[in-house]
Design a protein around this motif. Sequence first.
Motif, PDB file in Angstrom:
ATOM      1  N   PRO A 144      -3.564   8.350  17.118  1.00 57.16           N
ATOM      2  CA  PRO A 144      -2.862   7.834  15.935  1.00 57.16           C
ATOM      3  C   PRO A 144      -1.367   8.135  15.906  1.00 57.16           C
ATOM      4  N   PHE A 145      -0.920   9.152  16.643  1.00 60.87           N
ATOM      5  CA  PHE A 145       0.506   9.468  16.659  1.00 60.87           C
ATOM      6  C   PHE A 145       1.274   8.614  17.666  1.00 60.87           C
ATOM      7  N   ASP A 146       0.536   7.973  18.572  1.00 66.79           N
ATOM      8  CA  ASP A 146       1.177   7.189  19.627  1.00 66.79           C
ATOM      9  C   ASP A 146       0.969   5.683  19.496  1.00 66.79           C
ATOM     10  N   ASP A 147      -0.217   5.292  19.038  1.00 64.72           N
ATOM     11  CA  ASP A 147      -0.565   3.874  18.964  1.00 64.72           C
ATOM     12  C   ASP A 147      -0.728   3.449  17.513  1.00 64.72           C
ATOM     13  N   ALA A 148      -0.111   2.361  17.152  1.00 67.05           N
ATOM     14  CA  ALA A 148      -0.216   1.842  15.790  1.00 67.05           C
ATOM     15  C   ALA A 148      -1.656   1.426  15.496  1.00 67.05           C
ATOM     16  N   PHE A 149      -2.103   1.706  14.286  1.00 58.23           N
ATOM     17  CA  PHE A 149      -3.414   1.250  13.844  1.00 58.23           C
ATOM     18  C   PHE A 149      -3.306  -0.245  13.536  1.00 58.23           C
ATOM     19  N   VAL A 150      -4.194  -1.034  14.133  1.00 60.87           N
ATOM     20  CA  VAL A 150      -4.204  -2.477  13.908  1.00 60.87           C
ATOM     21  C   VAL A 150      -5.621  -2.856  13.482  1.00 60.87           C
ATOM     22  N   PRO A 151      -5.802  -3.225  12.215  1.00 60.61           N
ATOM     23  CA  PRO A 151      -7.142  -3.590  11.748  1.00 60.61           C
ATOM     24  C   PRO A 151      -7.694  -4.802  12.496  1.00 60.61           C
ATOM     25  N   ALA A 152      -9.018  -4.874  12.570  1.00 63.98           N
ATOM     26  CA  ALA A 152      -9.680  -5.981  13.262  1.00 63.98           C
ATOM     27  C   ALA A 152      -9.620  -7.276  12.459  1.00 63.98           C
ATOM     28  N   THR A 153      -9.349  -7.176  11.157  1.00 65.08           N
ATOM     29  CA  THR A 153      -9.310  -8.364  10.307  1.00 65.08           C
ATOM     30  C   THR A 153      -7.914  -8.538   9.713  1.00 65.08           C
ATOM     31  N   SER A 154      -7.669  -9.734   9.210  1.00 69.51           N
ATOM     32  CA  SER A 154      -6.373 -10.019   8.589  1.00 69.51           C
ATOM     33  C   SER A 154      -6.290  -9.342   7.217  1.00 69.51           C
ATOM     34  N   PRO A 155      -5.085  -9.232   6.658  1.00 72.18           N
ATOM     35  CA  PRO A 155      -4.923  -8.562   5.364  1.00 72.18           C
ATOM     36  C   PRO A 155      -5.805  -9.162   4.272  1.00 72.18           C
ATOM     37  N   THR A 156      -6.311  -8.285   3.447  1.00 75.23           N
ATOM     38  CA  THR A 156      -7.169  -8.659   2.330  1.00 75.23           C
ATOM     39  C   THR A 156      -6.332  -9.048   1.115  1.00 75.23           C
ATOM     40  N   TRP A 157      -5.202  -8.346   0.929  1.00 80.02           N
ATOM     41  CA  TRP A 157      -4.305  -8.588  -0.205  1.00 80.02           C
ATOM     42  C   TRP A 157      -2.859  -8.659   0.288  1.00 80.02           C
ATOM     43  N   PRO A 158      -2.003  -9.402  -0.418  1.00 79.83           N
ATOM     44  CA  PRO A 158      -0.604  -9.531   0.007  1.00 79.83           C
ATOM     45  C   PRO A 158       0.250  -8.296  -0.278  1.00 79.83           C
ATOM     46  N   SER A 159      -0.236  -7.413  -1.162  1.00 79.97           N
ATOM     47  CA  SER A 159       0.542  -6.207  -1.474  1.00 79.97           C
ATOM     48  C   SER A 159      -0.383  -5.134  -2.055  1.00 79.97           C
ATOM     49  N   LEU A 160       0.113  -3.916  -2.103  1.00 80.36           N
ATOM     50  CA  LEU A 160      -0.646  -2.816  -2.701  1.00 80.36           C
ATOM     51  C   LEU A 160      -0.878  -3.082  -4.188  1.00 80.36           C
ATOM     52  N   GLU A 161       0.098  -3.685  -4.841  1.00 75.76           N
ATOM     53  CA  GLU A 161      -0.055  -3.999  -6.273  1.00 75.76           C
ATOM     54  C   GLU A 161      -1.245  -4.937  -6.499  1.00 75.76           C
ATOM     55  N   PHE A 162      -1.368  -5.964  -5.667  1.00 77.61           N
ATOM     56  CA  PHE A 162      -2.506  -6.892  -5.790  1.00 77.61           C
ATOM     57  C   PHE A 162      -3.819  -6.166  -5.535  1.00 77.61           C
ATOM     58  N   ALA A 163      -3.838  -5.302  -4.517  1.00 72.38           N
ATOM     59  CA  ALA A 163      -5.056  -4.553  -4.194  1.00 72.38           C
ATOM     60  C   ALA A 163      -5.462  -3.660  -5.370  1.00 72.38           C
ATOM     61  N   LEU A 164      -4.502  -2.967  -5.947  1.00 79.45           N
ATOM     62  CA  LEU A 164      -4.798  -2.065  -7.059  1.00 79.45           C
ATOM     63  C   LEU A 164      -5.262  -2.838  -8.283  1.00 79.45           C
ATOM     64  N   ASP A 165      -4.758  -4.038  -8.472  1.00 77.90           N
ATOM     65  CA  ASP A 165      -5.199  -4.868  -9.601  1.00 77.90           C
ATOM     66  C   ASP A 165      -6.689  -5.195  -9.529  1.00 77.90           C
ATOM     67  N   THR A 166      -7.267  -5.161  -8.346  1.00 76.06           N
ATOM     68  CA  THR A 166      -8.684  -5.505  -8.215  1.00 76.06           C
ATOM     69  C   THR A 166      -9.597  -4.385  -8.697  1.00 76.06           C
ATOM     70  N   VAL A 167      -9.056  -3.191  -8.854  1.00 77.06           N
ATOM     71  CA  VAL A 167      -9.876  -2.056  -9.301  1.00 77.06           C
ATOM     72  C   VAL A 167      -9.481  -1.556 -10.672  1.00 77.06           C
ATOM     73  N   ALA A 168      -8.464  -2.139 -11.256  1.00 78.55           N
ATOM     74  CA  ALA A 168      -7.992  -1.677 -12.573  1.00 78.55           C
ATOM     75  C   ALA A 168      -8.878  -2.163 -13.690  1.00 78.55           C
TER      76      ALA A 168
END
Length: 91
Positions: A67-91
């Motif tokens: 993790p200190f050398d290689d960037a983490f790259v998820p296997a799927t595309s983004p679920t939300w366009p921003s952290l604000e949108f993601a947090l809105d789904t649990v508020a």
Amino acid sequence: MTMLPGGRQGMKQLFLIFGGPSKERFVSVASAQNLLPWIVEPTCWFWHAGGEVTQVAAWELERHARPFDDAFVPATSPTWPSLEFALDTVA
């Protein structure tokens, strides 16, 4: 612990948000990996450098090597366009 209907006790959902827009995102990924053994069924969100958020499985985070050398790259595309949108789904 939280009291659930019927007097049962239960745990609240725990979100493990890691990554982020700063240069410290590599440290954040490594820190999240170190927390995994201590958290029961976390909801893992990877915060991309560009601001998008992807929900990932805990095993995907756990299996990321170097993790200190290689960037983490998820296997799927983004679920939300921003952290604000993601947090809105649990508020």
